[in-house]
Design a protein around this motif. Sequence first.
Motif, PDB file in Angstrom:
ATOM      1  N   THR A  14       0.853  -1.179   0.000  1.00 28.40           N
ATOM      2  CA  THR A  14       0.000   0.000   0.000  1.00 28.40           C
ATOM      3  C   THR A  14       0.896   1.238   0.000  1.00 28.40           C
ATOM      4  O   THR A  14       1.832   1.332   0.788  1.00 28.40           O
ATOM      5  N   THR A  15       0.573   2.181  -0.881  1.00 24.35           N
ATOM      6  CA  THR A  15       1.394   3.384  -1.053  1.00 24.35           C
ATOM      7  C   THR A  15       0.516   4.616  -0.911  1.00 24.35           C
ATOM      8  O   THR A  15      -0.642   4.618  -1.325  1.00 24.35           O
ATOM      9  N   ALA A  16       1.060   5.672  -0.331  1.00 25.33           N
ATOM     10  CA  ALA A  16       0.307   6.921  -0.184  1.00 25.33           C
ATOM     11  C   ALA A  16       1.245   8.112  -0.219  1.00 25.33           C
ATOM     12  O   ALA A  16       2.437   8.008   0.116  1.00 25.33           O
ATOM     13  N   LEU A  17       0.687   9.250  -0.617  1.00 26.79           N
ATOM     14  CA  LEU A  17       1.327  10.551  -0.465  1.00 26.79           C
ATOM     15  C   LEU A  17       0.562  11.327   0.596  1.00 26.79           C
ATOM     16  O   LEU A  17      -0.665  11.233   0.681  1.00 26.79           O
ATOM     17  N   ALA A  18       1.268  12.098   1.395  1.00 24.51           N
ATOM     18  CA  ALA A  18       0.627  12.946   2.407  1.00 24.51           C
ATOM     19  C   ALA A  18       1.376  14.264   2.474  1.00 24.51           C
ATOM     20  O   ALA A  18       2.606  14.303   2.339  1.00 24.51           O
ATOM     21  N   THR A  19       0.646  15.356   2.677  1.00 24.03           N
ATOM     22  CA  THR A  19       1.270  16.665   2.772  1.00 24.03           C
ATOM     23  C   THR A  19       1.291  17.137   4.218  1.00 24.03           C
ATOM     24  O   THR A  19       0.399  16.818   5.016  1.00 24.03           O
ATOM     25  N   GLN A  24       3.680   0.587   2.768  1.00 25.07           N
ATOM     26  CA  GLN A  24       3.568  -0.582   3.636  1.00 25.07           C
ATOM     27  C   GLN A  24       3.638  -1.839   2.780  1.00 25.07           C
ATOM     28  O   GLN A  24       2.963  -1.940   1.753  1.00 25.07           O
ATOM     29  N   SER A  25       4.484  -2.784   3.176  1.00 26.23           N
ATOM     30  CA  SER A  25       4.567  -4.077   2.498  1.00 26.23           C
ATOM     31  C   SER A  25       4.256  -5.143   3.540  1.00 26.23           C
ATOM     32  O   SER A  25       5.082  -5.436   4.403  1.00 26.23           O
ATOM     33  N   SER A  79       0.517   3.407  -7.586  1.00 25.31           N
ATOM     34  CA  SER A  79       1.665   3.303  -6.696  1.00 25.31           C
ATOM     35  C   SER A  79       2.957   3.620  -7.453  1.00 25.31           C
ATOM     36  O   SER A  79       3.809   4.384  -6.976  1.00 25.31           O
ATOM     37  N   GLY A  80       3.103   3.041  -8.644  1.00 31.20           N
ATOM     38  CA  GLY A  80       4.281   3.314  -9.456  1.00 31.20           C
ATOM     39  C   GLY A  80       4.398   4.780  -9.828  1.00 31.20           C
ATOM     40  O   GLY A  80       5.501   5.337  -9.861  1.00 31.20           O
ATOM     41  N   ALA A  81       3.251   5.424 -10.089  1.00 31.72           N
ATOM     42  CA  ALA A  81       3.265   6.845 -10.446  1.00 31.72           C
ATOM     43  C   ALA A  81       3.729   7.699  -9.277  1.00 31.72           C
ATOM     44  O   ALA A  81       4.444   8.699  -9.452  1.00 31.72           O
TER      45      ALA A  81
END
Length: 466
Positions: free
Chosen positions: A219-224, A282-283, A320-322
């Motif tokens: 699971t991948t995320a961006l946060a500001t 998270q993996s 996620s790759g982007a």
Amino acid sequence: MTLEASLRGIVGSAQVLQGDDLAAYEVDWRKRWHGRARLVVRPGSTEEVAAVVRACAAHGVAIVPQGGNTGLVGASVPDGSGTQVVLNLGRLNRVREIDAANLTMTVEAGCLLQSVQEAAQARDLLFPLSLAAEGSCTIGGNLATNAGGTQVLRYGNARELCLGLEVVTADGQVWDGLSGLRKDNTGYDLRDLFIGSEGTLGIITAATLKLYPRPAAVTTALATLAWLDDAVAFLALARARLDAALTGFEVMNAFSLELVRRHFPQLAQPLPPAGWTVLLEQSAGDGATLAAQRFEDLLADAFERGLIADAAVASSLEQSGAMWHLRESIPLAQSLEGLNIKHDISLPISRIPAFVRSTDEALARAVPGVRLVDFGHLGDGNLHYNVQAPEGVPADRFLAEREAEVNRIVYDAVTAHGGSISAEHGIGALKRDELAQRKSPVALGMMRAIKQALDPHGRMNPGRVL
């Protein structure tokens, strides 16, 4: 017999390059280090590497080992003398063995990192070393520089991912230390001498690497976030909630992503600009549903605590790759903006916000209008604290006039905050003199003693590190 004739007899005439064929091997990836080689030789086996080393030793000629030539500190290109031989390992590119039961693979030094990853993936296993240059860097270079990358906080540097090495010594002997053992207390750890030595002690020709089961869910995320202090607090919360499943925690300042928008406008940025942006991953070894719920709970808690302002969670592998592509495009965007002063530093995570605040202010006073590209692996304390010329100032002039002053300000601050001037890029030629000033005399003395013992004639990548 001349050296050229000897080398042609060892590797074949087609693999000994001279004249106009040398250009690509004489300049580094940043186009900052330009050298002049006597010739380039491309051996195809460990035995040929050893024979080449013996031939060069017999003629008193120095060797510059070279893998993918993607380094950033001038360690893999020749000097300007025209006397050195570049030994390129690109033809040593075979996967020798995958031992799935032992979770190891043995590969040759010229294997591209991406090829190593793909060979592990084909067996439903994971080789976790990952960095932006993985499509062109080689595993030998990764080990010679002790590369880090994006998953160090979970899996460690290249050193932690290597169990054994095969090395050609400075006098042309072959040390077969290819071991898949995780426990072997039989004297000095010779492997660790060569990992991170940047080709100054011998030439890595093969390695036995650790493999891992592939994670069941990623699971991948961006946060500001507004402040870097919030990112440090968010990291602590993520560690507490996700534990070893936290495999990535990258931080990027506003200007680094602005450069990506400027030079790669086709790359979507799902969140509006902010002071800082975090990329976390998270993996997990359990199911996707449980992993996703843990991730959502983490983000919700971070919102409630006021640590993050906005977040976007990838809903597919493509997304996620982007997200990772945004992070990995920062060095390329910097290159397009112009030459810059790079700093690959490490600090105690708790000291990073204070370091950035004080050093940003010091540089702004010294160089009005300076632009700071600050990003990196916050999860393991490694920042790429890069300094771009003020808008409208030619990059070459900026480096010529300001590099020494900028380096002094940054490295003095790193030292004051208990950090290191090189986290994962190495020393090479770029930081050699800086190392001599900042490393303790005792440490330098031991390093010189090792160099003298293993390369008494100074023919292995001379002028690098020491």
